[in-house]
Structure formats: C-alpha cells, structure tokens
Design a protein around this motif. Structure first.
Motif, mmCIF file in Angstrom:
data_model
loop_
_atom_site.group_PDB
_atom_site.id
_atom_site.type_symbol
_atom_site.label_atom_id
_atom_site.label_comp_id
_atom_site.label_asym_id
_atom_site.label_seq_id
_atom_site.Cartn_x
_atom_site.Cartn_y
_atom_site.Cartn_z
ATOM 1 N N LEU A 4 81.088 67.630 38.081
ATOM 2 C CA LEU A 4 82.185 68.004 37.183
ATOM 3 C C LEU A 4 83.523 67.768 37.867
ATOM 4 C CD1 LEU A 4 80.841 71.390 35.725
ATOM 5 C CD2 LEU A 4 80.507 69.076 34.831
ATOM 6 N N PRO A 6 87.657 68.261 38.281
ATOM 7 C CA PRO A 6 88.429 69.516 38.266
ATOM 8 C C PRO A 6 88.837 69.987 36.875
ATOM 9 C CG PRO A 6 89.152 68.148 40.077
ATOM 10 C CD PRO A 6 88.165 67.318 39.295
ATOM 11 N N TRP A 9 85.592 71.589 35.183
ATOM 12 C CA TRP A 9 85.026 72.838 35.701
ATOM 13 C C TRP A 9 86.058 73.961 35.718
ATOM 14 C CZ3 TRP A 9 86.872 75.429 39.861
ATOM 15 C CH2 TRP A 9 87.492 74.741 40.906
ATOM 16 N N GLN A 10 87.340 73.607 35.910
ATOM 17 C CA GLN A 10 88.371 74.645 35.875
ATOM 18 C C GLN A 10 88.536 75.223 34.473
ATOM 19 O OE1 GLN A 10 91.858 72.884 37.641
ATOM 20 N NE2 GLN A 10 90.891 72.670 39.659
ATOM 21 N N HIS A 58 80.299 80.176 38.292
ATOM 22 C CA HIS A 58 79.471 79.284 39.087
ATOM 23 C C HIS A 58 78.717 78.355 38.141
ATOM 24 C CE1 HIS A 58 80.008 81.703 42.777
ATOM 25 N NE2 HIS A 58 79.954 82.745 41.964
ATOM 26 N N PRO A 59 78.565 77.085 38.512
ATOM 27 C CA PRO A 59 77.865 76.158 37.627
ATOM 28 C C PRO A 59 76.352 76.239 37.722
ATOM 29 C CG PRO A 59 78.608 74.994 39.569
ATOM 30 C CD PRO A 59 79.135 76.403 39.689
ATOM 31 N N LEU A 65 80.843 70.230 42.124
ATOM 32 C CA LEU A 65 82.232 70.428 41.713
ATOM 33 C C LEU A 65 83.144 69.613 42.615
ATOM 34 C CD1 LEU A 65 82.228 74.325 41.267
ATOM 35 C CD2 LEU A 65 81.731 72.584 39.538
ATOM 36 N N ALA A 68 86.776 71.664 44.864
ATOM 37 C CA ALA A 68 86.564 73.102 44.637
ATOM 38 C C ALA A 68 86.562 73.816 45.988
ATOM 39 C CB ALA A 68 85.265 73.341 43.890
ATOM 40 N N HIS A 71 85.171 77.423 46.102
ATOM 41 C CA HIS A 71 83.720 77.511 46.058
ATOM 42 C C HIS A 71 83.099 77.104 47.393
ATOM 43 C CE1 HIS A 71 84.462 77.716 41.736
ATOM 44 N NE2 HIS A 71 83.221 78.137 41.582
#
Length: 294
Positions: A4, A6, A9-10, A58-59, A65, A68, A71
């Motif tokens: 993903l 940014p 996912w953001q 969290h994915p 990611l 990230a 993370h």
C-alpha cells in the motif's frame, strides 16, 4: 504481498481512527474529568488494550506499507527484504506467536461448536452482588433496582448457570456454590458457549491479542459488538442506570426474560461470523508460521 502506498494506507488509518474515536474520545474526556461510566468505560478498564492502541491501524500480515516509519518501530514489524522503504509484519514474529494462535483457535472453535445456552438470563451480574450491602457493590455509585434484599431473592429463585470463568470469578463467596458449573481459567474450551454475553465481548480481546497480525478493521468490528453487548449486560444487571439513559431489562420478570433472550440471540448471530473470521485468521497465521519455521 500486497503493498500500500502512503496515500492509501494513511487514508485507511485515518478512517479507522475516526471510527473508534466515537467511543475513545468520550472515554478520555471522562477520564480527564474523573467521571466514571459503568457501561461505556468497561472495555477500556477491564481489557488491557489502551485507547491509543485501539486507534492505531494495522493492515495485518501479508500487507506492506510504504514510508511507514511509525509502524517500522512497532513490535512485530520489520523491513521487507529486497524492497526499499516497505515494512510489514515479520514472519518471525508470527512464528513466535504460535502458542497464542493455537490456543485461540482451540477456544474459538470449541465455543462455536457448542450449543448456545439462552437460559442464563444475565444472572452473573446479580451473583456478583449477592448478599452485599449496596455500598459494597462494584458500582456503588448506582443503586440496586430492587435493593439488596430484593436482589438476593432474585438470585435465590433462579438457576445460576454461568459458563464464563471471567464472570464466575467475580461472584461473591456465597454465590459461587449456587452456580451449577465450575469453570476455571484452565478449561475455558470445555465451558464457553456462543450465547454467553462475556464470550461475545471477549471476541474483542481475542482480536486485539492478534495485533498486528490481523487487520484493525476486524478488531474494530469486534470492539463495536462488545460495546453493544455491554449495554445489554448492564441493562439486565441489578443496578438502576436510568439516570444514564439505560432502561432496565427486568430479567426477574417473564417479559424481561423474553426481551433478554431476543437480544442475546441477536448478539450470538452477530458474533458468529466474527468468531469464524478470527478462527480463519488463526489458521492462516498458523500456516504462515509453519512455513516460515520449516
């Protein structure tokens, strides 16, 4: 591995935070003001996950990611080998969680396969105050609807059949012999059943214990179910919470019992697919762990 960027996912992380903030923000405001809420504070005080942890998205394992940095510093994450700037849940971490994954799969599977019991009528909350004075109860700021003597009479006139250890362990000493079951912390798979309100709320606990290996969307789904169940749990309890806007489910009456069972069935139906998704995640992750370790 799905990766993903940014922007994607953001956006998902922000949507998750906004979703749970509807519940987190009022709790934090009450905590700042030192105001207790016997219904809505429960998920934050009884369970170990902190509000900040619930807000973090969290994915899940298998999703990387890009950019990230936050993370990357979290437990369970590592840089993806050979891919610059991408972090993901580390397979080695999944391997380290095999005992948890196996135990949760066993508990959740046993619970889903057991017949539902719709005859408890929420008596666990009543057994927690049995033979206590009103100022000795866990929620002493709120009066008992029937008073101490009337509450004791209700307990003594019902068959108590609590299958959930974390509810049973809060029974008062004189109430424990009245329970027809003797669940312990070591034999949960032998007792827990899908209609139990506490087993339904515990889906949230099971989900956040799998963080960051599963997607936070599933954790939030379980949290919302738990929050709704907690409302029924306390509406059916012996306390008078009408000043907080909670009308009682009068389980001491035939009509109240019918109302309770109908709501209990609805929650069992909502919980079943969540429990199944958690089992599927445990099985997926156990397969990952076996492959990574082998």
């Amino acid at each position: 591995m799905e990766v993903l960027e940014p922007a994607e996912w953001q956006a998902r992380a922000a949507a998750h935070a906004a979703r749970v903030d509807a519940f987190v923000a009022p709790h934090l405001a009450r905590r700042e003001s030192r105001v207790k809420h016997p219904v809505h504070d429960f998920l934050f005080t009884y369970y170990s996950q902190r509000p900040a942890q619930l807000r973090r998205w969290h994915p899940g394992f298998g999703v990387g990611l890009v950019d990230a940095a936050d993370h990357a510093s979290l437990k369970g994450y590592a840089a993806v080998p050979g891919v610059d700037g991408v972090v993901a849940v580390d397979p080695a971490y999944v391997v380290s969680q095999r005992p948890l994954l196996a135990s949760l799969r066993a508990l959740l599977t046993a619970t889903s396969e057991r017949s539902a019991n719709f005859g408890c009528f929420g008596m666990h909350e009543w057994a927690m105050v049995y033979r206590l004075a009103e100022d000795e109860t866990r929620h002493a700021d709120w009066p008992l609807r029937l008073g101490a003597e009337g509450t004791d009479t209700v307990v003594e006139s019902h068959r108590i059949a609590c299958s959930h250890f974390d509810a049973y362990r809060f029974f008062t000493e004189p109430a424990r012999p009245l329970n027809t079951l003797r669940p312990t912390s070591a034999d949960r798979p032998a007792f827990e059943q899908p209609a139990c309100l506490h087993a339904g709320m515990d889906l949230y606990k099971h989900a956040f214990r799998l963080t960051p290996m599963i997607c936070s969307d599933l954790v939030a789904d379980c949290f919302e179910l738990a929050r709704d169940i907690r409302e029924l749990d306390m509406r059916a309890a012996p306390y008078d919470l009408s000043d907080l806007g909670f009308e009682p489910v009068r389980v001491e009456t035939p009509e109240g019992k019918q109302e309770y069972v109908a709501a209990q069935r609805a929650f069992a139906e909502r919980g079943a697919p969540l429990r199944r998704r958690l089992v599927e995640e445990c099985e997926r992750l156990l397969a990952v762990a076996a492959a990574a370790a082998g």
